[in-house]
Design an enzyme around this catalytic site. Structure first.
Site, PDB file in Angstrom:
ATOM      1  N   HIS A 167      -5.750  -5.678  -2.594  1.00 44.17           N
ATOM      2  CA  HIS A 167      -4.789  -4.845  -1.836  1.00 44.17           C
ATOM      3  C   HIS A 167      -3.659  -4.738  -2.729  1.00 44.17           C
ATOM      4  O   HIS A 167      -2.933  -3.499  -2.682  1.00 44.17           O
ATOM      5  CB  HIS A 167      -4.393  -5.305  -0.380  1.00 44.17           C
ATOM      6  CG  HIS A 167      -4.395  -4.384   0.748  1.00 44.17           C
ATOM      7  ND1 HIS A 167      -3.155  -3.818   0.908  1.00 44.17           N
ATOM      8  CD2 HIS A 167      -5.090  -3.766   1.231  1.00 44.17           C
ATOM      9  CE1 HIS A 167      -2.954  -3.021   1.964  1.00 44.17           C
ATOM     10  NE2 HIS A 167      -4.458  -2.593   2.222  1.00 44.17           N
ATOM     11  N   ASP A 193      -1.718  -1.228  -3.952  1.00 42.74           N
ATOM     12  CA  ASP A 193      -0.428  -1.065  -3.584  1.00 42.74           C
ATOM     13  C   ASP A 193       0.261  -0.693  -4.932  1.00 42.74           C
ATOM     14  O   ASP A 193       1.114   0.255  -4.747  1.00 42.74           O
ATOM     15  CB  ASP A 193       0.168  -2.177  -3.062  1.00 42.74           C
ATOM     16  CG  ASP A 193       0.174  -2.421  -1.573  1.00 42.74           C
ATOM     17  OD1 ASP A 193      -0.716  -1.706  -0.969  1.00 42.74           O
ATOM     18  OD2 ASP A 193       0.524  -3.520  -1.162  1.00 42.74           O
ATOM     19  N   GLU A 228      -3.721   6.520   1.502  1.00 39.73           N
ATOM     20  CA  GLU A 228      -3.418   6.902   0.220  1.00 39.73           C
ATOM     21  C   GLU A 228      -3.583   8.517  -0.031  1.00 39.73           C
ATOM     22  O   GLU A 228      -3.446   9.161  -1.021  1.00 39.73           O
ATOM     23  CB  GLU A 228      -4.664   6.456  -0.585  1.00 39.73           C
ATOM     24  CG  GLU A 228      -5.728   7.064  -0.864  1.00 39.73           C
ATOM     25  CD  GLU A 228      -6.254   7.685   0.480  1.00 39.73           C
ATOM     26  OE1 GLU A 228      -6.070   7.285   1.631  1.00 39.73           O
ATOM     27  OE2 GLU A 228      -7.742   7.821   0.322  1.00 39.73           O
TER      28      GLU A 228
END
Ligand SMILES: Nc1nc2c(ncn2[C@@H]2O[C@H](COP(=O)(O)OP(=O)(O)OP(=O)(O)O)[C@@H](O)[C@H]2O)c(=O)[nH]1
Length: 342
Positions: A217, A221, A247
């Site tokens: 993750h 990010d 996103e």
């Protein structure tokens, strides 16, 4: 109407002042007129007219800063005139004016306005019964102004901080969906009024779930943060980027249409293709673009961009699809650019 009053602090103060002025000054204007004090009645009516014009201007144009500054100058100078015309009783009106200045104008401007009003009254020595009374008035006015300044300054900085927290996406630093809703509504209003063209591009990273699943993750990010930085660096200062969710981002492009819009988005697409990377390789994005049509609502505008994005994904991703607001201008209901079928 209530939504604007709840969300726009200065507009609510301007409206409150307008309502209080109408309720508070009208009886005095009538009373002075009945008494035969025509000059004072005329001053009251002029103040009322100025306040009503200013409140109407703020509601119609949304330019509350300008309207607030005008009101602060007008109410303070009116207090000076009322003081000069009616003498000692008029001085009581100065104090509420000194306080409201700080809620109508920026604190520094309010200080200047207040100092001007206090000095303008002090030079009219006839208003005061004695020098002691004049200096007492001046000291009281300065203390009231200083307290109002501290309160207004703290209030403004806390409001700005809250506004920032409520409108910014903490990960990427771009404005969130809530802020986007407001900006798109303003864009529609501006297009109706000025005819300025507006376009939105819905921008969605391709196969983003795979990046999260394969590299974690935090890598996902980083890709989002890089994508925002690249988009900001390669779009106009007047363009606005919002995080729509996950996103998916919305780029609002004011004053851009036709060939200029295509050039701008092709350029952005190529830059993302070239520079946006994750540990396994490049990251691409798909775009759904819609030009705001005449009289169109925000929901319909976004829905067309969303449908175009859906088509871009279905066409193989890394692709720009333009929704066409005017079918007569094109043979098909949408046009496809730079799709690389993968
Ligand atoms: N790292 C990270 N992932 C997020 C964030 N918000 C949403 N996501 C993830 O984004 C992914 C979006 O997945 P999908 O909607 O399937 O989209 P996709 O994999 O890009 O597929 P296509 O859009 O069809 O190309 C999900 O796995 C979400 O968990 C975030 O703030 N950070």
């Amino acid at each position: 109407m209530f939504y604007r009053l709840k969300t726009d602090f200065r507009l609510s103060i301007i409206t409150l002042l307008g309502a209080s002025a109408i309720l508070g000054i009208t009886p005095f204007a009538v009373f002075r007129f009945v008494q035969g004090n025509l000059l004072a009645a005329l001053v009251d009516v002029t103040i009322l007219a100025g306040i009503i014009v200013s409140v109407t201007y703020a509601w119609l144009t949304g330019r509350t800063e300008r309207s607030g500054l005008f009101l602060a100058v007008m109410t303070s100078s009116s207090a000076v005139v009322v003081g000069a015309v009616t003498g000692e009783p008029g001085l009581f009106w100065v104090f509420p004016c000194l306080v409201t200045s700080f809620f109508l104008a920026r604190p520094r401007l309010a200080i200047i306005i207040n100092i001007g009003a206090i000095l303008a009254l002090m030079v009219q020595v006839d208003i005061f019964r004695s020098a002691v009374q004049m200096w007492s008035f001046a000291a009281g006015a300065v203390v009231v102004s200083a307290c109002a300044y501290v309160f207004a300054h703290r209030n403004e900085s806390q409001r700005e901080r809250l506004e920032h927290l409520a409108t910014i996406d903490p990960l990427t630093g771009v404005r969130n969906r809530r802020s986007m809703d407001q900006e798109l509504a303003l864009a529609v209003a501006s297009a109706d009024r000025t005819g300025l063209p507006y376009a939105v591009a819905l921008l969605d990273l391709d196969h983003f779930k795979k990046i999260n699943d394969e590299y974690g993750h935090s890598v996902g990010d980083e890709v989002l943060v890089d994508m925002v930085a690249l988009t900001r660096q390669n779009t106009r200062r007047t363009d606005h980027l919002f995080r729509y969710g996950g996103e998916e981002f919305v780029l609002l492009l004011p004053g851009t249409h036709g060939a200029g819009l295509k050039t701008a988005l092709n350029n952005l697409q190529q830059i993302l293709r070239k520079h946006l990377k994750h540990p396994g390789g490049p990251v691409t994005a798909s775009f759904g673009v819609a030009q705001l049509a005449h009289g169109e609502s925000v929901d319909s505008w976004l829905a067309r961009a969303d449908a175009a994005l859906y088509q871009a994904k279905a066409s193989g991703r890394d692709c720009i699809i333009y929704a066409d607001p005017d079918p007569e201008q094109s043979e098909t209901a949408s046009s496809q650019e730079e799709c690389s079928l993968t």
